[in-house]
Design an enzyme around this catalytic site. Structure first.
Site, mmCIF file in Angstrom:
data_model
loop_
_atom_site.group_PDB
_atom_site.id
_atom_site.type_symbol
_atom_site.label_atom_id
_atom_site.label_comp_id
_atom_site.label_asym_id
_atom_site.label_seq_id
_atom_site.Cartn_x
_atom_site.Cartn_y
_atom_site.Cartn_z
ATOM 1 N N ALA A 199 4.316 7.600 10.213
ATOM 2 C CA ALA A 199 2.864 7.483 10.025
ATOM 3 C C ALA A 199 2.065 8.474 10.859
ATOM 4 O O ALA A 199 0.842 8.534 10.731
ATOM 5 C CB ALA A 199 2.408 6.064 10.364
ATOM 6 N N ALA A 208 9.996 1.471 6.267
ATOM 7 C CA ALA A 208 9.195 0.255 6.359
ATOM 8 C C ALA A 208 9.538 -0.534 7.617
ATOM 9 O O ALA A 208 8.841 -0.439 8.635
ATOM 10 C CB ALA A 208 9.391 -0.597 5.105
ATOM 11 N N ARG A 209 10.630 -1.295 7.549
ATOM 12 C CA ARG A 209 11.001 -2.187 8.650
ATOM 13 C C ARG A 209 12.509 -2.353 8.669
ATOM 14 O O ARG A 209 13.110 -2.596 7.614
ATOM 15 C CB ARG A 209 10.330 -3.555 8.478
ATOM 16 C CG ARG A 209 8.804 -3.499 8.499
ATOM 17 C CD ARG A 209 8.178 -4.647 7.767
ATOM 18 N NE ARG A 209 6.721 -4.599 7.824
ATOM 19 C CZ ARG A 209 5.950 -3.932 6.968
ATOM 20 N NH1 ARG A 209 6.504 -3.243 5.981
ATOM 21 N NH2 ARG A 209 4.642 -3.945 7.092
ATOM 22 N N ASP A 240 9.204 -6.748 -6.918
ATOM 23 C CA ASP A 240 8.186 -7.373 -6.065
ATOM 24 C C ASP A 240 7.800 -8.684 -6.714
ATOM 25 O O ASP A 240 7.271 -8.691 -7.831
ATOM 26 C CB ASP A 240 6.966 -6.455 -5.927
ATOM 27 C CG ASP A 240 5.970 -6.974 -4.887
ATOM 28 O OD1 ASP A 240 5.723 -8.197 -4.865
ATOM 29 O OD2 ASP A 240 5.428 -6.153 -4.125
ATOM 30 N N ASP A 255 13.703 5.646 9.321
ATOM 31 C CA ASP A 255 12.688 5.876 10.356
ATOM 32 C C ASP A 255 12.531 4.661 11.259
ATOM 33 O O ASP A 255 11.811 4.721 12.255
ATOM 34 C CB ASP A 255 11.342 6.200 9.691
ATOM 35 C CG ASP A 255 10.261 6.574 10.683
ATOM 36 O OD1 ASP A 255 10.491 7.508 11.474
ATOM 37 O OD2 ASP A 255 9.192 5.927 10.680
ATOM 38 N N GLU A 277 14.699 -0.077 19.243
ATOM 39 C CA GLU A 277 13.954 1.166 19.449
ATOM 40 C C GLU A 277 13.493 1.243 20.894
ATOM 41 O O GLU A 277 12.935 0.273 21.410
ATOM 42 C CB GLU A 277 12.759 1.226 18.492
ATOM 43 C CG GLU A 277 13.162 1.285 17.026
ATOM 44 C CD GLU A 277 11.993 1.380 16.058
ATOM 45 O OE1 GLU A 277 10.833 1.499 16.528
ATOM 46 O OE2 GLU A 277 12.223 1.337 14.843
ATOM 47 N N HIS A 286 10.842 6.686 14.222
ATOM 48 C CA HIS A 286 9.708 5.808 13.883
ATOM 49 C C HIS A 286 8.386 6.567 13.985
ATOM 50 O O HIS A 286 7.437 6.117 14.625
ATOM 51 C CB HIS A 286 9.685 4.570 14.776
ATOM 52 C CG HIS A 286 8.985 3.414 14.132
ATOM 53 N ND1 HIS A 286 9.257 2.099 14.455
ATOM 54 C CD2 HIS A 286 8.020 3.357 13.175
ATOM 55 C CE1 HIS A 286 8.488 1.285 13.734
ATOM 56 N NE2 HIS A 286 7.727 2.030 12.958
ATOM 57 N N ARG A 318 0.845 -1.212 0.000
ATOM 58 C CA ARG A 318 0.000 0.000 0.000
ATOM 59 C C ARG A 318 0.867 1.242 0.000
ATOM 60 O O ARG A 318 0.669 2.164 -0.784
ATOM 61 C CB ARG A 318 -0.903 0.004 1.246
ATOM 62 C CG ARG A 318 -1.966 -1.055 1.298
ATOM 63 C CD ARG A 318 -2.756 -0.952 2.588
ATOM 64 N NE ARG A 318 -1.927 -1.161 3.759
ATOM 65 C CZ ARG A 318 -1.911 -2.275 4.479
ATOM 66 N NH1 ARG A 318 -2.694 -3.271 4.146
ATOM 67 N NH2 ARG A 318 -1.136 -2.384 5.535
#
Length: 359
Positions: free
Chosen positions: A320, A269-270, A209, A293, A298, A317, A189
């Site tokens: 969003a 993302a991760r 992908d 991020d 963390e 982080h 997304r």
């Protein structure tokens, strides 16, 4: 009850006036396990009013209350559980206390940390609000992209460190996004939202992908390539892939070495996707830049080597966390509860199959 942080949602989570539910709508008993600070972001004003109108809700300030005794009577009747980050695993012991549970609605994206097979085995539906975060994270990824292209982190670090003007002016060549080769790893997304933004600014986009066909990529106005080709041919690489066993350290020392000199890596993302030690080593050489991020640990320790590198842009982080994104997340949750209460299919359902192939 004072000890549990439990409150009745008589007038809406944001404190606004109660509103009348839609005619004929059922108001399922709902436990909203979301901290007051996050509730104010997810369910402000009319969003909170809609939640209060659509549900018979009990607000829980602290996830720990879910495993305590104060909520026993409410959990025994609850059909819907609204969750946020840090909720305990919904295992058999907790689910035994909620025999009427039929829907878990997560205000975030990934439900992997707390959703168990036991939940699906008991016929409980799961939904999440990740779509509400996509635009916010994509905009931060775009911000990171532009910052790296224009060497903003290096200039900023130099001036903050007290470097002389001539010294602060020194940086590798800078580039515009128009015509820039940008590689997107993962057409999630957020990946698609980011792709749309950089394409609108004139970037030449490649995507990697394994779930896409060349026709799918063409519809995204991107070129489908393998990972090695994407890394070697991109000035900016943006990561938007899921957390899967096969994506663990997708970018290690070998892959990072494929990036051209002066390239930039964007990760909103991760941290799972990148071997952090290998990335630190590559960044320490000064050959590439990065904007991050997400991190293996963390909060990021104050003495972590990433904090001292002039060619790295760091945020804690928070990609969003926009006002608009948080509100969208709340709206999605309320919409899903209304769909459940009216017997309609969920729009953002998480099935066991979907959970197995997404982050």
């Amino acid at each position: 009850m004072a000890g549990s942080g439990e409150q009745r949602a008589a007038a809406g989570p944001a404190g606004g006036p109660a509103v009348t539910p839609p005619t004929g709508a059922r108001r399922p008993v709902t436990v909203v396990s979301v901290s007051p600070a996050l509730r104010a972001q997810f369910f402000p004003d009319r969003v909170g009013d809609r939640l209060a109108a659509a549900t018979d809700a009990t607000l829980v300030d602290d996830h720990a209350a879910l495993t305590g005794v104060d909520l026993a009577s409410v959990l025994a009747r609850a059909e819907v559980l609204v969750t946020s980050w840090g909720v305990p695993r919904l295992d058999a012991a907790l689910l035994d206390r909620a025999p009427a549970l039929r829907l878990v609605a997560h205000t975030g994206a990934s439900v992997k940390p707390f959703v168990t097979a036991e939940l699906f085995a008991r016929g409980v539906a799961v939904t999440q609000a990740g779509q509400g975060m996509a635009r916010s994270v994509a905009e931060v990824a775009l911000t990171f992209t532009l910052a790296l292209l224009h060497q903003t982190p290096r200039f900023d670090h130099a001036l903050h460190a007290g470097a002389g003007w001539r010294r602060a002016e020194q940086a590798p060549p800078r580039h515009e996004i128009l015509g820039c080769p940008v590689g997107v790893v993962g057409a999630s997304r957020t990946g698609r939202a980011y792709l749309e933004l950089v394409r609108a600014l004139g970037a030449e986009v490649s995507v990697c992908d394994p779930t896409l066909t060349p026709a799918d990529a063409a519809r995204l106005d991107a070129r489908l390539v393998g990972l090695d080709e994407l890394l070697a041919g991109s000035r900016i690489v943006a990561l938007h892939a899921p957390t899967l066993p096969e994506t663990r350290h997708l970018l290690g020392a070998r892959e990072l070495a494929l990036l051209p000199d002066g390239a930039g890596l964007v990760n909103t993302a991760r941290s799972w996707l990148v071997d952090e030690a290998a990335l630190v080593a590559e960044l320490t050489r000064g050959r590439i830049d990065a904007a991050l991020d997400v991190f293996d640990e963390e909060p990021l320790p104050t003495g972590h080597p990433l904090r001292g590198l002039p060619n790295v842009l760091l945020t804690p982080h928070q990609a969003a966390g926009t006002v608009q994104g948080r509100r969208r997340q709340g709206e999605i949750v309320v919409d899903e509860i209304v769909r459940y209460a009216s017997g309609r299919p969920l729009a953002h359902a998480v099935t066991p199959e979907l959970l197995a192939r997404t982050g």
